[in-house]
Design an enzyme around this catalytic site. Structure first.
Site, PDB file in Angstrom:
ATOM      1  N   HIS A  97       0.640  -1.371   0.106  1.00  0.00           N
ATOM      2  CA  HIS A  97       0.251   0.208  -0.035  1.00  0.00           C
ATOM      3  C   HIS A  97       0.578   1.057  -0.156  1.00  0.00           C
ATOM      4  O   HIS A  97       2.639   1.235   0.111  1.00  0.00           O
ATOM      5  CB  HIS A  97      -0.869   0.093   1.279  1.00  0.00           C
ATOM      6  CG  HIS A  97      -0.316   0.379   2.832  1.00  0.00           C
ATOM      7  ND1 HIS A  97       0.406  -1.233   2.444  1.00  0.00           N
ATOM      8  CD2 HIS A  97       0.404   1.095   3.240  1.00  0.00           C
ATOM      9  CE1 HIS A  97       1.074  -0.223   4.051  1.00  0.00           C
ATOM     10  NE2 HIS A  97       1.225   1.055   4.421  1.00  0.00           N
ATOM     11  N   ASP A  99       0.944   5.410   1.804  1.00  0.00           N
ATOM     12  CA  ASP A  99      -0.584   5.939   2.941  1.00  0.00           C
ATOM     13  C   ASP A  99      -1.548   6.502   2.589  1.00  0.00           C
ATOM     14  O   ASP A  99      -1.572   7.607   1.635  1.00  0.00           O
ATOM     15  CB  ASP A  99       0.712   5.923   3.965  1.00  0.00           C
ATOM     16  CG  ASP A  99       1.243   5.426   4.448  1.00  0.00           C
ATOM     17  OD1 ASP A  99       1.018   3.727   4.020  1.00  0.00           O
ATOM     18  OD2 ASP A  99       2.121   5.368   5.045  1.00  0.00           O
ATOM     19  N   HIS A 253       4.701   0.494   0.317  1.00  0.00           N
ATOM     20  CA  HIS A 253       5.278  -0.403   1.624  1.00  0.00           C
ATOM     21  C   HIS A 253       4.160  -1.595   1.476  1.00  0.00           C
ATOM     22  O   HIS A 253       3.522  -1.832   1.618  1.00  0.00           O
ATOM     23  CB  HIS A 253       6.011  -0.079   2.607  1.00  0.00           C
ATOM     24  CG  HIS A 253       5.097   1.396   3.095  1.00  0.00           C
ATOM     25  ND1 HIS A 253       4.436   2.534   2.290  1.00  0.00           N
ATOM     26  CD2 HIS A 253       4.312   0.703   3.965  1.00  0.00           C
ATOM     27  CE1 HIS A 253       3.599   2.914   2.963  1.00  0.00           C
ATOM     28  NE2 HIS A 253       3.469   2.799   4.510  1.00  0.00           N
ATOM     29  N   ARG A 268       4.704   6.983  13.274  1.00  0.00           N
ATOM     30  CA  ARG A 268       5.412   6.937  12.152  1.00  0.00           C
ATOM     31  C   ARG A 268       5.066   9.009  12.684  1.00  0.00           C
ATOM     32  O   ARG A 268       3.386   8.922  13.387  1.00  0.00           O
ATOM     33  CB  ARG A 268       4.355   6.561  11.835  1.00  0.00           C
ATOM     34  CG  ARG A 268       4.185   6.677   9.832  1.00  0.00           C
ATOM     35  CD  ARG A 268       3.571   6.411   8.882  1.00  0.00           C
ATOM     36  NE  ARG A 268       2.245   6.945   8.791  1.00  0.00           N
ATOM     37  CZ  ARG A 268       0.938   6.170   8.289  1.00  0.00           C
ATOM     38  NH1 ARG A 268       0.793   5.143   8.207  1.00  0.00           N
ATOM     39  NH2 ARG A 268       0.262   6.728   8.490  1.00  0.00           N
TER      40      ARG A 268
HETATM   41  O1  LIG Z   1       5.437  -1.324  10.496  1.00  0.00           O
HETATM   42  C1  LIG Z   1       5.723  -0.688   9.242  1.00  0.00           C
HETATM   43  O2  LIG Z   1       6.840  -1.749   9.651  1.00  0.00           O
HETATM   44  C2  LIG Z   1       5.279  -0.443   8.443  1.00  0.00           C
HETATM   45  C3  LIG Z   1       3.869   0.338   8.714  1.00  0.00           C
HETATM   46  C4  LIG Z   1       2.861   1.192   7.810  1.00  0.00           C
HETATM   47  O3  LIG Z   1       3.194   0.274   6.557  1.00  0.00           O
HETATM   48  C5  LIG Z   1       3.549   2.066   7.578  1.00  0.00           C
HETATM   49  O4  LIG Z   1       3.384   2.920   8.888  1.00  0.00           O
HETATM   50  O5  LIG Z   1       2.950   2.985   7.238  1.00  0.00           O
HETATM   51 FE   LIG Z   2       1.777   2.385   5.731  1.00  0.00          FE
END
Ligand SMILES: O=C(O)CCC(=O)C(=O)O
Ligand SMILES: [Fe+2]
Length: 277
Positions: A97, A99, A253, A268
């Protein structure tokens, strides 16, 4: 101290050293990091034990920050969201996906900090939409360039998983109301570099608007598989206090879901972007 940039694969990814994200970075460092991000699309930094405030301050050097409608955030720093497997069902990140493409202006990028990790497992992969687009044949590139696709919040945030308490349900309902399905171009032009990238993702893209249901389904299946081929991607094995910074305009990702019931905690900060064209 000068920045060292070590590319990690031909398609995307570079490791950066020589910068301390717990301190205010200089304008020169900021610009060097932005240049590296434009070129390498995802950057990795080791040994950056940053607080949520420091993470938000670093991310805010690249744009305004987004407050996520569903994920919990750090109470005093709501611009930093928490992905904690002990608290939130993060299984939908184990889908390729980009984000928040359910927003009219999806994120420019995101800064992810590893806080607590399983002993092994829990890697994250990124794939370059630029490399994927450039590898397509000219006739297919020509066809895709004029198309638009629908992106839908509920594809990655299904009610069954995000509406378990009355508060969760109300938040989910409001988010769905505020984020009806919308369209983005199938091929996006990077607003700074001008490079073209494939911009559909399995997490949120539901259909190609100009094609029949059957045609669109088959084409999306092809594009989802093509865009995430190993040669367009990189896999990062996390250490605690690693930071990843990706250009969300041209990448997608996938967070590998192979470690539960062990706990994994990530923070994040998401930088707002502009409308894709
Ligand atoms: O937990 C992760 O490594 C990535 C998760 C994810 O998709 C994000 O933080 O946008
Ligand atoms: Fe993500």
């Amino acid at each position: 101290m000068s920045l060292t940039i070590t590319p990690l694969s031909p398609a995307l990814g570079a490791q950066i050293s020589g910068v301390d994200l717990s301190r205010q970075i200089t304008a020169e460092q900021r610009d060097a990091i932005e240049q590296a991000l434009l070129q390498h699309q995802v950057l990795f930094l080791r040994d950056q034990p940053i607080t949520p405030e420091q993470q938000a301050r670093f991310a805010a050097r690249f744009g305004d920050l987004h407050i996520h409608p569903i994920y919990p955030n750090v109470p005093d720093t709501p611009q930093v969201l928490i992905l904690d497997t002990a608290v939130t069902d993060v299984r939908d990140n184990a889908v390729w996906h980009t984000d928040v493409t359910f927003l009219p202006t999806p994120a420019l990028g995101a800064v992810l900090s590893a806080k607590q990790l399983p002993a092994y497992g829990g890697d994250t992969l990124w794939a370059s939409g630029i490399a994927a687009f450039e590898a397509l044949s000219a006739p297919l590139r020509g066809l895709l360039d004029g198309l638009t696709a629908t992106h839908d919040f509920t594809k990655s945030f299904p009610l069954e998983r995000f509406g378990s308490t009355p508060e969760d349900l109300a938040r989910w309902e409001a988010t769905r109301r505020n984020n009806p399905p919308l369209s983005h171009p199938v091929v996006r032009t990077h607003p700074v570099s001008g490079r073209k990238a494939l911009f559909v993702n399995e997490g949120f893209t539901t259909r190609i608007n100009e094609l029949s249901e059957l045609e669109g389904e088959a084409l999306l299946k092809l594009l989802f598989a093509h865009a995430t081929r190993p040669e367009f991607s990189i896999r990062w094995r996390w250490q605690e206090n690693d930071v990843a910074f990706w250009d969300n305009r041209v990448t997608q990702h996938f967070a590998v879901d192979d470690y539960r019931p062990n706990r994994r905690v990530m923070h994040r900060a998401t930088i707002l972007g502009d409308a894709p064209f």
